[in-house]
Design an enzyme around this catalytic site. Sequence first.
Site, PDB file in Angstrom:
ATOM      1  N   GLY A 298     -29.230  78.108  36.530  1.00 16.76           N
ATOM      2  CA  GLY A 298     -29.114  79.468  36.021  1.00 16.76           C
ATOM      3  C   GLY A 298     -28.666  80.400  37.128  1.00 16.76           C
ATOM      4  O   GLY A 298     -28.901  80.122  38.309  1.00 16.76           O
TER       5      GLY A 298
ATOM      6  N   CYS B  86     -34.873  78.877  43.362  1.00 15.61           N
ATOM      7  CA  CYS B  86     -33.860  79.898  43.103  1.00 15.61           C
ATOM      8  C   CYS B  86     -32.732  79.741  44.107  1.00 15.61           C
ATOM      9  O   CYS B  86     -32.988  79.530  45.288  1.00 15.61           O
ATOM     10  CB  CYS B  86     -34.494  81.283  43.247  1.00 15.61           C
ATOM     11  SG  CYS B  86     -33.347  82.640  42.979  1.00 15.61           S
ATOM     12  N   LEU B  87     -31.483  79.841  43.632  1.00 13.49           N
ATOM     13  CA  LEU B  87     -30.341  79.713  44.541  1.00 13.49           C
ATOM     14  C   LEU B  87     -30.353  80.810  45.607  1.00 13.49           C
ATOM     15  O   LEU B  87     -29.777  80.640  46.670  1.00 13.49           O
ATOM     16  CB  LEU B  87     -29.024  79.761  43.752  1.00 13.49           C
ATOM     17  CG  LEU B  87     -28.788  78.589  42.801  1.00 13.49           C
ATOM     18  CD1 LEU B  87     -27.509  78.804  42.000  1.00 13.49           C
ATOM     19  CD2 LEU B  87     -28.733  77.267  43.559  1.00 13.49           C
TER      20      LEU B  87
ATOM     21  N   HIS C  79     -34.217  88.750  37.749  1.00 13.24           N
ATOM     22  CA  HIS C  79     -33.156  89.130  38.702  1.00 13.24           C
ATOM     23  C   HIS C  79     -32.500  90.453  38.289  1.00 13.24           C
ATOM     24  O   HIS C  79     -32.082  91.235  39.142  1.00 13.24           O
ATOM     25  CB  HIS C  79     -32.066  88.053  38.760  1.00 13.24           C
ATOM     26  CG  HIS C  79     -32.394  86.880  39.626  1.00 13.24           C
ATOM     27  ND1 HIS C  79     -32.600  86.997  40.990  1.00 13.24           N
ATOM     28  CD2 HIS C  79     -32.533  85.571  39.354  1.00 13.24           C
ATOM     29  CE1 HIS C  79     -32.854  85.793  41.504  1.00 13.24           C
ATOM     30  NE2 HIS C  79     -32.827  84.908  40.521  1.00 13.24           N
TER      31      HIS C  79
ATOM     32  N   HIS D   4     -36.995  83.930  34.405  1.00 11.55           N
ATOM     33  CA  HIS D   4     -36.668  83.956  35.830  1.00 11.55           C
ATOM     34  C   HIS D   4     -35.355  84.725  36.059  1.00 11.55           C
ATOM     35  O   HIS D   4     -35.278  85.596  36.921  1.00 11.55           O
ATOM     36  CB  HIS D   4     -36.556  82.510  36.347  1.00 11.55           C
ATOM     37  CG  HIS D   4     -36.039  82.363  37.742  1.00 11.55           C
ATOM     38  ND1 HIS D   4     -36.774  81.777  38.749  1.00 11.55           N
ATOM     39  CD2 HIS D   4     -34.855  82.720  38.314  1.00 11.55           C
ATOM     40  CE1 HIS D   4     -36.055  81.802  39.872  1.00 11.55           C
ATOM     41  NE2 HIS D   4     -34.883  82.354  39.637  1.00 11.55           N
ATOM     42  N   GLU D   5     -34.336  84.406  35.238  1.00  6.71           N
ATOM     43  CA  GLU D   5     -33.035  85.071  35.406  1.00  6.71           C
ATOM     44  C   GLU D   5     -33.115  86.540  35.031  1.00  6.71           C
ATOM     45  O   GLU D   5     -32.498  87.393  35.669  1.00  6.71           O
ATOM     46  CB  GLU D   5     -31.953  84.365  34.576  1.00  6.71           C
ATOM     47  CG  GLU D   5     -31.705  82.900  34.920  1.00  6.71           C
ATOM     48  CD  GLU D   5     -31.461  82.652  36.393  1.00  6.71           C
ATOM     49  OE1 GLU D   5     -30.956  83.545  37.093  1.00  6.71           O
ATOM     50  OE2 GLU D   5     -31.798  81.543  36.864  1.00  6.71           O
TER      51      GLU D   5
ATOM     52  N   GLN E 244     -26.742  87.912  41.744  1.00  3.95           N
ATOM     53  CA  GLN E 244     -26.791  86.886  42.795  1.00  3.95           C
ATOM     54  C   GLN E 244     -25.420  86.649  43.428  1.00  3.95           C
ATOM     55  O   GLN E 244     -25.332  86.080  44.513  1.00  3.95           O
ATOM     56  CB  GLN E 244     -27.357  85.562  42.244  1.00  3.95           C
ATOM     57  CG  GLN E 244     -28.833  85.674  41.850  1.00  3.95           C
ATOM     58  CD  GLN E 244     -29.364  84.354  41.331  1.00  3.95           C
ATOM     59  OE1 GLN E 244     -29.261  84.079  40.147  1.00  3.95           O
ATOM     60  NE2 GLN E 244     -29.897  83.532  42.209  1.00  3.95           N
TER      61      GLN E 244
HETATM   62 NI    NI Z   1     -33.174  82.852  40.742  1.00  4.38          NI
END
Ligand code: NI
Length: 172
Positions: free
Chosen positions: A46, A94-95, A140, A136-137, A51
């Site tokens: 995701g 998380c990236l 962000h 989670h997304e 990001q």
């Molecule tokens: Ni993340």
Amino acid sequence: MAVRPILTAPDPRLKAVSTEVETVDEALRALIDDMAESMYAADGIGLAAIQIGVPKRVIVMDLDQKSGKKNPRAFVNPRIVWASEETATFEEGCLSVPEIWEDVARPAHIRAEYLDREGVQQSLEADGLLATCLQHEMDHLEGVLFIDHISKLKRSMALRKLAKAKRLKETG
Ligand code: NI
């Protein structure tokens, strides 16, 4: 389409609150395609637009990659309209917080509304990994990282580990 660099904590841009998308047009679909490509290149499931430094309320997700076929889904202006009191705990990563994995508890079931990549209103009932990943997304979009849900002690340990890994990468 292009792979774009992914911001990592503590980059202050990750704290930005993203703004609503006004029109789902070709430019937005190009952004969605770049996001999907960047997510796949980084082995993620995701990604939120912020990001890659774009403060818009757009998410891409693909939870079925293990089957080998790519099936990216886009969520534009997502809203959670109902969430269960019951929670579920998943180990999240998380990236933007690489190499860190921590348990996070979130509502187990949610109902969400969003626009798809054609701008069509959709609604979705989700549980399991899909519910967790979407929440989670969506965090962000509010400038919240999953490590903001864990204890202050664990968070500072995680950020120190991340800073150390970044230094090693720069010097090594
Ligand atoms: Ni993340």
